[in-house]
Motif scaffolding. Structure first.
Motif, PDB file in Angstrom:
ATOM      1  N   ALA A  71       5.561  43.549  23.989  1.00 30.57           N
ATOM      2  CA  ALA A  71       4.968  42.207  23.985  1.00 30.57           C
ATOM      3  C   ALA A  71       3.801  42.110  24.955  1.00 30.57           C
ATOM      4  CB  ALA A  71       6.031  41.168  24.333  1.00 30.57           C
ATOM      5  N   VAL A  72       3.901  42.773  26.102  1.00 32.84           N
ATOM      6  CA  VAL A  72       2.804  42.789  27.073  1.00 32.84           C
ATOM      7  C   VAL A  72       1.567  43.445  26.466  1.00 32.84           C
ATOM      8  CG1 VAL A  72       2.045  43.825  29.261  1.00 32.84           C
ATOM      9  CG2 VAL A  72       4.290  42.722  29.108  1.00 32.84           C
ATOM     10  N   LEU A  73       1.769  44.547  25.771  1.00 36.87           N
ATOM     11  CA  LEU A  73       0.650  45.278  25.172  1.00 36.87           C
ATOM     12  C   LEU A  73       0.031  44.524  24.009  1.00 36.87           C
ATOM     13  CD1 LEU A  73       2.257  48.823  25.195  1.00 36.87           C
ATOM     14  CD2 LEU A  73       0.296  48.107  26.583  1.00 36.87           C
ATOM     15  N   ALA A  74       0.830  43.722  23.316  1.00 41.10           N
ATOM     16  CA  ALA A  74       0.346  43.006  22.131  1.00 41.10           C
ATOM     17  C   ALA A  74      -0.095  41.580  22.423  1.00 41.10           C
ATOM     18  CB  ALA A  74       1.434  42.999  21.057  1.00 41.10           C
ATOM     19  N   GLY A  75       0.030  41.132  23.682  1.00 38.38           N
ATOM     20  CA  GLY A  75      -0.347  39.768  24.012  1.00 38.38           C
ATOM     21  C   GLY A  75       0.602  38.735  23.432  1.00 38.38           C
ATOM     22  N   ARG A  76       1.906  39.019  23.444  1.00 31.69           N
ATOM     23  CA  ARG A  76       2.886  38.111  22.856  1.00 31.69           C
ATOM     24  C   ARG A  76       3.763  37.401  23.892  1.00 31.69           C
ATOM     25  NH1 ARG A  76       4.161  42.585  19.474  1.00 31.69           N
ATOM     26  NH2 ARG A  76       6.236  42.604  20.432  1.00 31.69           N
ATOM     27  N   VAL A  77       3.490  37.604  25.182  1.00 33.48           N
ATOM     28  CA  VAL A  77       4.286  36.948  26.222  1.00 33.48           C
ATOM     29  C   VAL A  77       3.792  35.509  26.381  1.00 33.48           C
ATOM     30  CG1 VAL A  77       4.955  36.955  28.654  1.00 33.48           C
ATOM     31  CG2 VAL A  77       4.702  39.124  27.422  1.00 33.48           C
ATOM     32  N   ARG A  78       4.668  34.534  26.178  1.00 37.99           N
ATOM     33  CA  ARG A  78       4.267  33.137  26.187  1.00 37.99           C
ATOM     34  C   ARG A  78       4.064  32.604  27.607  1.00 37.99           C
ATOM     35  NH1 ARG A  78       3.634  30.707  21.757  1.00 37.99           N
ATOM     36  NH2 ARG A  78       4.518  31.518  19.801  1.00 37.99           N
ATOM     37  N   THR A  79       3.164  31.660  27.734  1.00 35.70           N
ATOM     38  CA  THR A  79       2.940  30.982  29.009  1.00 35.70           C
ATOM     39  C   THR A  79       4.073  29.994  29.252  1.00 35.70           C
ATOM     40  OG1 THR A  79       1.618  29.280  27.921  1.00 35.70           O
ATOM     41  CG2 THR A  79       0.437  31.208  28.789  1.00 35.70           C
ATOM     42  N   ALA A  80       4.039  29.351  30.425  1.00 28.22           N
ATOM     43  CA  ALA A  80       5.118  28.426  30.784  1.00 28.22           C
ATOM     44  C   ALA A  80       5.221  27.265  29.810  1.00 28.22           C
ATOM     45  CB  ALA A  80       4.905  27.914  32.206  1.00 28.22           C
ATOM     46  N   SER A  81       4.103  26.798  29.286  1.00 25.25           N
ATOM     47  CA  SER A  81       4.130  25.674  28.344  1.00 25.25           C
ATOM     48  C   SER A  81       4.715  26.060  26.999  1.00 25.25           C
ATOM     49  CB  SER A  81       2.709  25.137  28.138  1.00 25.25           C
ATOM     50  OG  SER A  81       1.918  26.075  27.420  1.00 25.25           O
ATOM     51  N   GLY A  82       4.637  27.344  26.655  1.00 20.76           N
ATOM     52  CA  GLY A  82       5.099  27.816  25.363  1.00 20.76           C
ATOM     53  C   GLY A  82       4.104  27.639  24.242  1.00 20.76           C
ATOM     54  N   TYR A  83       2.961  27.020  24.532  1.00 17.80           N
ATOM     55  CA  TYR A  83       1.980  26.734  23.482  1.00 17.80           C
ATOM     56  C   TYR A  83       0.965  27.856  23.290  1.00 17.80           C
ATOM     57  CZ  TYR A  83       3.788  21.988  23.598  1.00 17.80           C
ATOM     58  OH  TYR A  83       4.604  20.889  23.530  1.00 17.80           O
ATOM     59  N   ARG A  84       0.874  28.756  24.239  1.00 16.78           N
ATOM     60  CA  ARG A  84      -0.054  29.871  24.085  1.00 16.78           C
ATOM     61  C   ARG A  84       0.580  31.120  24.693  1.00 16.78           C
ATOM     62  NH1 ARG A  84      -3.081  30.790  28.743  1.00 16.78           N
ATOM     63  NH2 ARG A  84      -2.745  29.249  30.410  1.00 16.78           N
ATOM     64  N   THR A  85      -0.147  32.215  24.629  1.00 17.64           N
ATOM     65  CA  THR A  85       0.370  33.479  25.157  1.00 17.64           C
ATOM     66  C   THR A  85      -0.608  34.063  26.166  1.00 17.64           C
ATOM     67  OG1 THR A  85      -0.650  34.724  23.354  1.00 17.64           O
ATOM     68  CG2 THR A  85       1.647  34.021  23.045  1.00 17.64           C
ATOM     69  N   HIS A  86      -0.085  34.887  27.046  1.00 19.15           N
ATOM     70  CA  HIS A  86      -0.938  35.645  27.953  1.00 19.15           C
ATOM     71  C   HIS A  86      -1.675  36.722  27.158  1.00 19.15           C
ATOM     72  CE1 HIS A  86       0.638  33.873  31.644  1.00 19.15           C
ATOM     73  NE2 HIS A  86       1.852  33.971  31.119  1.00 19.15           N
ATOM     74  N   GLY A  87      -2.887  37.013  27.567  1.00 20.65           N
ATOM     75  CA  GLY A  87      -3.656  38.026  26.870  1.00 20.65           C
ATOM     76  C   GLY A  87      -3.033  39.404  26.992  1.00 20.65           C
ATOM     77  N   ALA A  88      -3.310  40.239  26.017  1.00 19.42           N
ATOM     78  CA  ALA A  88      -2.808  41.619  26.061  1.00 19.42           C
ATOM     79  C   ALA A  88      -3.383  42.334  27.277  1.00 19.42           C
ATOM     80  CB  ALA A  88      -3.189  42.350  24.787  1.00 19.42           C
ATOM     81  N   VAL A  89      -2.554  43.077  27.971  1.00 24.06           N
ATOM     82  CA  VAL A  89      -3.011  43.849  29.121  1.00 24.06           C
ATOM     83  C   VAL A  89      -3.602  45.164  28.627  1.00 24.06           C
ATOM     84  CG1 VAL A  89      -2.332  44.906  31.312  1.00 24.06           C
ATOM     85  CG2 VAL A  89      -1.219  42.791  30.548  1.00 24.06           C
ATOM     86  N   ASP A  90      -4.710  45.556  29.210  1.00 29.60           N
ATOM     87  CA  ASP A  90      -5.380  46.792  28.822  1.00 29.60           C
ATOM     88  C   ASP A  90      -4.408  47.970  28.923  1.00 29.60           C
ATOM     89  OD1 ASP A  90      -7.063  49.354  29.761  1.00 29.60           O
ATOM     90  OD2 ASP A  90      -8.351  48.065  28.538  1.00 29.60           O
ATOM     91  N   ARG A  91      -4.352  48.763  27.878  1.00 30.90           N
ATOM     92  CA  ARG A  91      -3.390  49.869  27.823  1.00 30.90           C
ATOM     93  C   ARG A  91      -3.623  50.877  28.948  1.00 30.90           C
ATOM     94  NH1 ARG A  91      -0.728  49.575  22.744  1.00 30.90           N
ATOM     95  NH2 ARG A  91       0.101  51.677  22.955  1.00 30.90           N
ATOM     96  N   ALA A  92      -4.874  51.072  29.330  1.00 34.63           N
ATOM     97  CA  ALA A  92      -5.167  52.016  30.421  1.00 34.63           C
ATOM     98  C   ALA A  92      -4.597  51.513  31.744  1.00 34.63           C
ATOM     99  CB  ALA A  92      -6.676  52.243  30.533  1.00 34.63           C
ATOM    100  N   VAL A  93      -4.651  50.197  31.957  1.00 36.96           N
ATOM    101  CA  VAL A  93      -4.090  49.610  33.175  1.00 36.96           C
ATOM    102  C   VAL A  93      -2.566  49.742  33.166  1.00 36.96           C
ATOM    103  CG1 VAL A  93      -3.800  47.464  34.476  1.00 36.96           C
ATOM    104  CG2 VAL A  93      -6.018  48.014  33.442  1.00 36.96           C
ATOM    105  N   VAL A  94      -1.962  49.458  32.022  1.00 38.40           N
ATOM    106  CA  VAL A  94      -0.511  49.602  31.894  1.00 38.40           C
ATOM    107  C   VAL A  94      -0.093  51.045  32.188  1.00 38.40           C
ATOM    108  CG1 VAL A  94       1.420  49.554  30.259  1.00 38.40           C
ATOM    109  CG2 VAL A  94      -0.262  47.697  30.269  1.00 38.40           C
ATOM    110  N   GLU A  95      -0.810  51.976  31.583  1.00 37.49           N
ATOM    111  CA  GLU A  95      -0.471  53.397  31.752  1.00 37.49           C
ATOM    112  C   GLU A  95      -0.603  53.836  33.197  1.00 37.49           C
ATOM    113  OE1 GLU A  95      -2.414  57.630  30.407  1.00 37.49           O
ATOM    114  OE2 GLU A  95      -2.396  56.003  28.927  1.00 37.49           O
ATOM    115  N   GLU A  96      -1.682  53.451  33.853  1.00 35.72           N
ATOM    116  CA  GLU A  96      -1.904  53.871  35.233  1.00 35.72           C
ATOM    117  C   GLU A  96      -0.846  53.286  36.163  1.00 35.72           C
ATOM    118  OE1 GLU A  96      -3.247  55.724  38.523  1.00 35.72           O
ATOM    119  OE2 GLU A  96      -3.771  56.122  36.425  1.00 35.72           O
ATOM    120  N   THR A  97      -0.486  52.035  35.962  1.00 35.57           N
ATOM    121  CA  THR A  97       0.545  51.414  36.789  1.00 35.57           C
ATOM    122  C   THR A  97       1.883  52.129  36.622  1.00 35.57           C
ATOM    123  OG1 THR A  97      -0.551  49.264  36.626  1.00 35.57           O
ATOM    124  CG2 THR A  97       1.758  49.258  37.281  1.00 35.57           C
ATOM    125  N   LEU A  98       2.237  52.431  35.389  1.00 37.64           N
ATOM    126  CA  LEU A  98       3.482  53.159  35.145  1.00 37.64           C
ATOM    127  C   LEU A  98       3.439  54.550  35.752  1.00 37.64           C
ATOM    128  CD1 LEU A  98       4.182  52.097  31.449  1.00 37.64           C
ATOM    129  CD2 LEU A  98       5.460  51.406  33.478  1.00 37.64           C
TER     130      LEU A  98
END
Length: 341
Positions: free
Chosen positions: A177-204
């Motif tokens: 969901a993080v990679l696809a931008g499907r994590v909802r905000t607190a309001s539930g009306y929108r989603t957080h943007g997809a995190v760049d895959r390179a950033v995700v990979e480097e953090t992991l």
């Protein structure tokens, strides 16, 4: 595909659990794990005890110089360690005491789970109530805090069980969901943007480095496990619910296995009735054999590249089913290795 062999510290015909166990008795959970499994054993989590023993709360208790408290909306970053942090740390000490008691002289693999940085960022709120995932700087701080806390945690486990090879498992149920931008905000009306895959990979990759020389495991019980990304980040094993894989995943799974990544195959329901459905170990791993045939991999790789597990944690099961499920996984793994066809 050509056959290669890969040595893993847990050896052939291995079986283990994902992490959670039923009930509130740490000693009973540790006794069950040590009694039913051979290697890898795992440090049990008991979310039935309440806040601080759940996956998010337990991991916030490991953070270095970051603290969290439980709000009606969920876990939120706080200014200082409060009763929720103290409770999470007390539960973990109790779990470690129990595992130390029941692993005297143990020299196999001991698996220790922690929530991965991206699922934790999706679950943990900033002071304004929004997920840390929405702030790149907060995500970096969280990952660094988790890395420092995990370093100390693994050192403590190694001190308590000195003969064991300690393997870190990163639970990342929200990673797709993080990679696809499907994590909802607190309001539930929108989603957080997809995190760049390179950033995700480097953090992991930075978290995998903290785990040391032992193979790190990524656990994701959601559809769309990013096998290629996890492999590039340095994970030597991926744990998933085999029933959620589709033929679209075949190429990525095959490349990962051929590249030296073990598959922790979740093949047994996390809840069920004993004993009827646990009477056929060979039948339980039929989906693994079917996957292998589709991938064109040698059956000889099954015994060393597959670790048999339940499909997810056993927190919702009865104690009797949890015991039987772990024992059944051991028998199923031996069946897979002895008769891969």
């Amino acid at each position: 595909m050509t056959e290669k062999t890969h040595a893993f510290p847990w050896g052939r015909a291995a079986a283990t659990g994902v992490g959670s166990m039923p009930g509130e008795d740490a000693r009973e959970a540790a006794r069950t794990v040590a009694g039913e499994l051979e290697s890898p054993l795992f440090l049990p989590e008991l979310p039935a005890r309440g806040p601080g023993a759940d996956m998010v709360g337990r991991s916030t208790g490991l953070l270095a110089e970051l603290y969290a408290r439980l709000e009606p909306s969920g876990w939120r970053i706080g200014d200082r360690p409060g009763r929720d942090t103290r409770r999470a740390r007390a539960w973990l000490r109790e779990d470690l005491d129990a595992v130390e008691e029941f692993t005297q002289g143990y020299e196999g693999v001991l698996k220790v789970a922690v929530m991965g940085p991206w699922s934790l960022a999706a679950a943990l709120e900033r002071r304004n109530g929004e997920a840390m995932l929405g702030d790149p700087g907060a995500c970096r701080d969280l990952a660094q805090s988790l890395a420092e806390g995990l370093r100390g945690h693994l050192a403590e486990v190694r001190r308590r069980v000195p003969g064991a090879t300690v393997v870190a498992q990163f639970d990342e149920p929200s990673l797709p969901a993080v990679l696809a931008g499907r994590v909802r905000t607190a309001s539930g009306y929108r989603t957080h943007g997809a995190v760049d895959r390179a950033v995700v990979e480097e953090t992991l990759r930075e978290l995998v480095a903290v785990a040391g020389e032992a193979p790190a495991v990524a656990h994701c019980c959601a559809p769309g496990v990013p096998f290629a990304l996890l492999r590039r980040a340095g994970f030597r094993a991926v744990s998933c619910d085999l029933g959620l894989l589709t033929e679209r995943d075949d190429e990525a799974v095959g490349e990962a296995v051929e590249g030296g990544v073990a598959l922790f195959a979740g093949v047994l329901p996390g809840v069920g009735v004993v004993p009827g459905e646990l009477s056929d170990p060979a039948g339980t791993v039929t989906p693994v054999r079917s996957l292998w045939r589709r991938l064109g991999l040698s059956p000889g790789l099954l015994g060393e590249s597959v670790v048999v597990t339940p499909s997810c944690g056993l927190a919702g099961a009865s104690p009797a089913y949890a015991r039987a499920a772990l024992a059944h996984c051991v028998r199923a793994a031996k069946s897979l290795a002895d008769d891969p066809e």
